[in-house]
Design a protein around this motif. Sequence first.
Motif, PDB file in Angstrom:
ATOM      1  N   ASP A 280       0.816  -1.213   0.000  1.00 40.24           N
ATOM      2  CA  ASP A 280       0.000   0.000   0.000  1.00 40.24           C
ATOM      3  C   ASP A 280       0.852   1.266   0.000  1.00 40.24           C
ATOM      4  O   ASP A 280       0.408   2.326  -0.434  1.00 40.24           O
ATOM      5  CB  ASP A 280      -0.925   0.027   1.225  1.00 40.24           C
ATOM      6  CG  ASP A 280      -2.039  -0.985   1.087  1.00 40.24           C
ATOM      7  OD1 ASP A 280      -2.234  -1.490  -0.032  1.00 40.24           O
ATOM      8  OD2 ASP A 280      -2.704  -1.284   2.098  1.00 40.24           O
ATOM      9  N   ARG A 281       2.041   1.144   0.532  1.00 43.49           N
ATOM     10  CA  ARG A 281       2.899   2.333   0.597  1.00 43.49           C
ATOM     11  C   ARG A 281       3.597   2.591  -0.737  1.00 43.49           C
ATOM     12  O   ARG A 281       4.430   3.477  -0.823  1.00 43.49           O
ATOM     13  CB  ARG A 281       3.958   2.174   1.701  1.00 43.49           C
ATOM     14  CG  ARG A 281       3.369   2.024   3.084  1.00 43.49           C
ATOM     15  CD  ARG A 281       4.459   1.895   4.127  1.00 43.49           C
ATOM     16  NE  ARG A 281       5.021   3.184   4.457  1.00 43.49           N
ATOM     17  CZ  ARG A 281       4.527   4.008   5.374  1.00 43.49           C
ATOM     18  NH1 ARG A 281       3.468   3.650   6.051  1.00 43.49           N
ATOM     19  NH2 ARG A 281       5.084   5.165   5.610  1.00 43.49           N
ATOM     20  N   ARG A 282       3.270   1.793  -1.718  1.00 38.83           N
ATOM     21  CA  ARG A 282       3.864   1.914  -3.048  1.00 38.83           C
ATOM     22  C   ARG A 282       5.390   1.975  -2.971  1.00 38.83           C
ATOM     23  O   ARG A 282       6.010   3.036  -3.207  1.00 38.83           O
ATOM     24  CB  ARG A 282       3.348   3.166  -3.764  1.00 38.83           C
ATOM     25  CG  ARG A 282       1.857   3.141  -3.988  1.00 38.83           C
ATOM     26  CD  ARG A 282       1.403   4.389  -4.684  1.00 38.83           C
ATOM     27  NE  ARG A 282      -0.040   4.394  -4.825  1.00 38.83           N
ATOM     28  CZ  ARG A 282      -0.693   3.769  -5.789  1.00 38.83           C
ATOM     29  NH1 ARG A 282      -0.037   3.093  -6.676  1.00 38.83           N
ATOM     30  NH2 ARG A 282      -2.009   3.819  -5.840  1.00 38.83           N
ATOM     31  N   PRO A 283       6.019   0.865  -2.632  1.00 42.32           N
ATOM     32  CA  PRO A 283       7.484   0.859  -2.501  1.00 42.32           C
ATOM     33  C   PRO A 283       8.144   1.177  -3.841  1.00 42.32           C
ATOM     34  O   PRO A 283       7.578   0.891  -4.908  1.00 42.32           O
ATOM     35  CB  PRO A 283       7.786  -0.578  -2.065  1.00 42.32           C
ATOM     36  CG  PRO A 283       6.594  -1.377  -2.468  1.00 42.32           C
ATOM     37  CD  PRO A 283       5.430  -0.450  -2.388  1.00 42.32           C
ATOM     38  N   SER A 284       9.325   1.765  -3.748  1.00 40.37           N
ATOM     39  CA  SER A 284      10.045   2.131  -4.970  1.00 40.37           C
ATOM     40  C   SER A 284      10.494   0.862  -5.695  1.00 40.37           C
ATOM     41  O   SER A 284      10.494  -0.233  -5.135  1.00 40.37           O
ATOM     42  CB  SER A 284      11.266   2.981  -4.609  1.00 40.37           C
ATOM     43  OG  SER A 284      12.170   2.181  -3.868  1.00 40.37           O
ATOM     44  N   GLU A 285      10.897   1.075  -6.918  1.00 38.43           N
ATOM     45  CA  GLU A 285      11.373  -0.050  -7.732  1.00 38.43           C
ATOM     46  C   GLU A 285      12.542  -0.742  -7.026  1.00 38.43           C
ATOM     47  O   GLU A 285      12.618  -1.974  -6.977  1.00 38.43           O
ATOM     48  CB  GLU A 285      11.796   0.499  -9.100  1.00 38.43           C
ATOM     49  CG  GLU A 285      12.193  -0.545 -10.121  1.00 38.43           C
ATOM     50  CD  GLU A 285      11.032  -1.421 -10.555  1.00 38.43           C
ATOM     51  OE1 GLU A 285       9.878  -0.976 -10.431  1.00 38.43           O
ATOM     52  OE2 GLU A 285      11.287  -2.564 -10.982  1.00 38.43           O
ATOM     53  N   LEU A 286      13.436   0.094  -6.460  1.00 39.93           N
ATOM     54  CA  LEU A 286      14.607  -0.467  -5.782  1.00 39.93           C
ATOM     55  C   LEU A 286      14.178  -1.344  -4.601  1.00 39.93           C
ATOM     56  O   LEU A 286      14.730  -2.423  -4.370  1.00 39.93           O
ATOM     57  CB  LEU A 286      15.513   0.666  -5.290  1.00 39.93           C
ATOM     58  CG  LEU A 286      16.765   0.183  -4.566  1.00 39.93           C
ATOM     59  CD1 LEU A 286      17.828  -0.287  -5.558  1.00 39.93           C
ATOM     60  CD2 LEU A 286      17.340   1.253  -3.660  1.00 39.93           C
ATOM     61  N   GLU A 287      13.165  -0.866  -3.886  1.00 42.15           N
ATOM     62  CA  GLU A 287      12.701  -1.640  -2.724  1.00 42.15           C
ATOM     63  C   GLU A 287      12.089  -2.961  -3.154  1.00 42.15           C
ATOM     64  O   GLU A 287      12.342  -4.014  -2.549  1.00 42.15           O
ATOM     65  CB  GLU A 287      11.676  -0.820  -1.933  1.00 42.15           C
ATOM     66  CG  GLU A 287      12.310   0.345  -1.204  1.00 42.15           C
ATOM     67  CD  GLU A 287      11.308   1.138  -0.400  1.00 42.15           C
ATOM     68  OE1 GLU A 287      11.333   1.024   0.825  1.00 42.15           O
ATOM     69  OE2 GLU A 287      10.495   1.853  -1.008  1.00 42.15           O
ATOM     70  N   GLU A 288      11.295  -2.906  -4.204  1.00 42.39           N
ATOM     71  CA  GLU A 288      10.681  -4.147  -4.698  1.00 42.39           C
ATOM     72  C   GLU A 288      11.766  -5.135  -5.098  1.00 42.39           C
ATOM     73  O   GLU A 288      11.685  -6.329  -4.802  1.00 42.39           O
ATOM     74  CB  GLU A 288       9.774  -3.850  -5.892  1.00 42.39           C
ATOM     75  CG  GLU A 288       8.495  -3.146  -5.494  1.00 42.39           C
ATOM     76  CD  GLU A 288       7.417  -3.299  -6.550  1.00 42.39           C
ATOM     77  OE1 GLU A 288       7.413  -4.331  -7.227  1.00 42.39           O
ATOM     78  OE2 GLU A 288       6.598  -2.380  -6.683  1.00 42.39           O
ATOM     79  N   GLN A 289      12.766  -4.608  -5.791  1.00 38.20           N
ATOM     80  CA  GLN A 289      13.852  -5.468  -6.250  1.00 38.20           C
ATOM     81  C   GLN A 289      14.643  -6.021  -5.069  1.00 38.20           C
ATOM     82  O   GLN A 289      15.055  -7.167  -5.071  1.00 38.20           O
ATOM     83  CB  GLN A 289      14.761  -4.659  -7.168  1.00 38.20           C
ATOM     84  CG  GLN A 289      14.054  -4.113  -8.400  1.00 38.20           C
ATOM     85  CD  GLN A 289      14.240  -4.996  -9.622  1.00 38.20           C
ATOM     86  OE1 GLN A 289      15.359  -5.268 -10.005  1.00 38.20           O
ATOM     87  NE2 GLN A 289      13.162  -5.444 -10.212  1.00 38.20           N
ATOM     88  N   MET A 290      14.811  -5.175  -4.052  1.00 39.29           N
ATOM     89  CA  MET A 290      15.586  -5.617  -2.892  1.00 39.29           C
ATOM     90  C   MET A 290      14.860  -6.751  -2.160  1.00 39.29           C
ATOM     91  O   MET A 290      15.472  -7.748  -1.763  1.00 39.29           O
ATOM     92  CB  MET A 290      15.809  -4.428  -1.939  1.00 39.29           C
ATOM     93  CG  MET A 290      16.618  -4.770  -0.700  1.00 39.29           C
ATOM     94  SD  MET A 290      18.289  -5.326  -1.105  1.00 39.29           S
ATOM     95  CE  MET A 290      19.071  -3.777  -1.445  1.00 39.29           C
TER      96      MET A 290
END
Lengths: 426, 381
Positions: A119-129
């Motif tokens: 819901d917090r819409r994580p950044s692309e980097l966070e998703e990848q991490m």
Amino acid sequence: MERFDEGLRCQDVHAGLRNVDPNSGGLTKLADTQLIGMAGSLAALIRGQEVIDDAQALRAVAAEQLDVNQYAFDQVLDALAEIGFVEGLQRSSGKTTRFTENVPYYDDLYARLGAAWRDRRPSELEEQMVLLVDHLSDAPTPADELASEAGLDTAALPDLLAVGESAELVKRIQLPDGDVLYSPFFGFENPEVIAELVRDHGPDQLAEAFAAVRGEQGLPIGDAQPLLQDAIGRGLLLAPAVERPDGTLQPFASLPYTLDRELLRGRKPVLEKALAVLACLRCGQHFGGATSLPAAALVDVIDKLLDPNRGFLRPHGSHARQYRLMHSAGLLAFDADLLPGGNWVTPRFIDTEDNREALKIARDLITHGEQLSGRVGDEDARKALALGQPFTAPMQTMNRTRAKAPVSVKQWQSVIDSALGRGRVR
Amino acid sequence: MSELDLGLKVASRRLLWRMGYTTRLDVQLRSVGAAERPTAGAAGAAGRSRRSSVPEAFTDLDVLGITVTGGFRLQSAIVDCKTTVKGSTSRMFWVRGVADFFAADAAYMVREKDLSNAARQLTSRLGIAALTSAEVTRLEELHPSHLALDAEPLAWLFQRDKAATVLGTFNGLDKRLKPLLEYREFTYWLAEEHRNPMQLVDELTAVARYLDPRNPHHLALVLDCAWLYLLTLSHAVESLRAAHVADPDRGLQEYLFGGPAGLSEKQGLSRLLEGIKQSGALPDGVHVDLLPSYFPRLRELAIRILTRADSVLPALRLLEFATSVTALGQRIEKPEDMGGLYDDVAAKRAADVVGFLVGTAGLDNGFRARARSLLLGEPMT
């Protein structure tokens, strides 16, 4: 990835970031993930407290024990309030003073955290991490195959690894023909051996073999698993051995994955005891002959030992052999046979804090493949509701009425609610 | 309702509070609406069916007391109050019957003046305590309480005029709330206990749009429903403790459907309905799952009550008090004003129940905020 895994890996990321200077600029890119990870740790800490009267005291405890940065404390509470895990936040002079908690006892904490992270819409980097950490929680992987295997963006990989390695979420072993990456949360004795295994057996076989061990912690190792035999022989995998009925020693491989790094260092004996439990139980499961333990009964044995009102197993002719490893590890005492004149042993649990923890870790490893109790404190939280199986019998009579049923959804619902005994008496 | 009797009722209520009960005045017991009976003549049938479809009153309990014993067993006491002495002997048998009907653990008969000797002789045989008004006072002295029962605002519970106002609060409400009012007054007490956890939610849901948190009488009604709901869940927890303390999920499901056989029967029916739905004979929007969609929240709430069973009785008392205070148009500014009644975990538990009802029945969120403000002293946002 499922929401549960996402929630779990957010906490892994937070655990890793504890190793990084909190003032590092790079951390801003992982802010949401770190926040949800902290929220998970704090939620587990306050569950059952009902009313937190002195939030500032909690702030100190959270900073001290959970690495919930004291400046992030209010933000973490706000995140928990958004999920509905805390309520009634009262603040004075900008500081939280009091609140109440609703952290679920039964519902899945990590699934809800995972949903909150989404819901917090994580950044692309966070998703990848998160994807990266989840992938490495399965098995070490050659760096040049990481992007394709984990579904990561090749162009973003260098940045991702730079952050991951500085946070010690990823470890690297350098080889002449390419690097191998692995998770530091694995309990490897000698991680450098991974490189040799990759070189000798290939990365696919390594991943496959590790997945098999994660799928059954305490996997009996035989000639059919040359890679795992090799890994045990070279000291990479922990594999305590138990004597089989035919007198041969049977190794049982385990691959513990834990956030509590003390278990991999100072408190290693506790982890070793847990693996001894696994080996003894798996021996009973796979080599018990006519009286073998069913897979579903392994946890029952642990629960019997943990039960303070019981704490022993009924004597059996094989117990002295099967549980010798737990006996040597100081987990069990061998009492006399319960029957007069009997010469079997009665395994009795030696109830100490370490032994208790070892049994709980073993139970987690059997049930979930990795340790959860240190994160949540209640493995029952993952139980899903097991409702009725889909009905497959043909309903020909209802089919015939389908086209002409002039009944509204509301009317149907009313009839069905009454039939199922729900709600108002009509 | 006789105003004269009301004096005895509030005195009995105070006695029960001293003895450690939470209480309720004027619990009505009546039948459910009967089905039409077949008769020979059409005209006669019409006339009789109208009469028979109206619920008939059985009787009422003047004061009901609920308490929790050490091993977490809910116990109840009923009190019959009359200012007249006439017929007290035969009334003793009536009280015994009501006590048995209600499965009360203790029964009291209170009269303004002396009881007949015959009535007193029946006390031990019928298991009923017979007291005069003066003896109620004497018995009160034998039960000292740390609560400031004689100081306002707690004393409002035991004042005749205040009690009359509170009882009258629910009479003049919007007619559209009648189904809920009738449920709380009658059906709740006669329904099989295991049905109430779902039925109360549905009754509240049905009238949610007519309830306004700014109306203190509506707030009092919701707080009163929370008292009923906590009592209902305490019955559920009593059952869980007995049968499935380590498996609350299964225990709660069995309880909701009246036991293992009832659950199994409904599971079979649910599967059957699912099959019918899959075959396309039921619209997609029809919910055929056995459990209501709010079951996980209900389970969490039940587990919380199970985990801190010691907070149930204080929470019930807080809700009883909060209902009265709100119905009187008053409010409590600080927990310290509750005459020693406030306990933070109990207040949280009471607020949990209100929050659950607000969330599941679709009530205005203002109810939750106001209840938390009243019970936990949180500022209104």
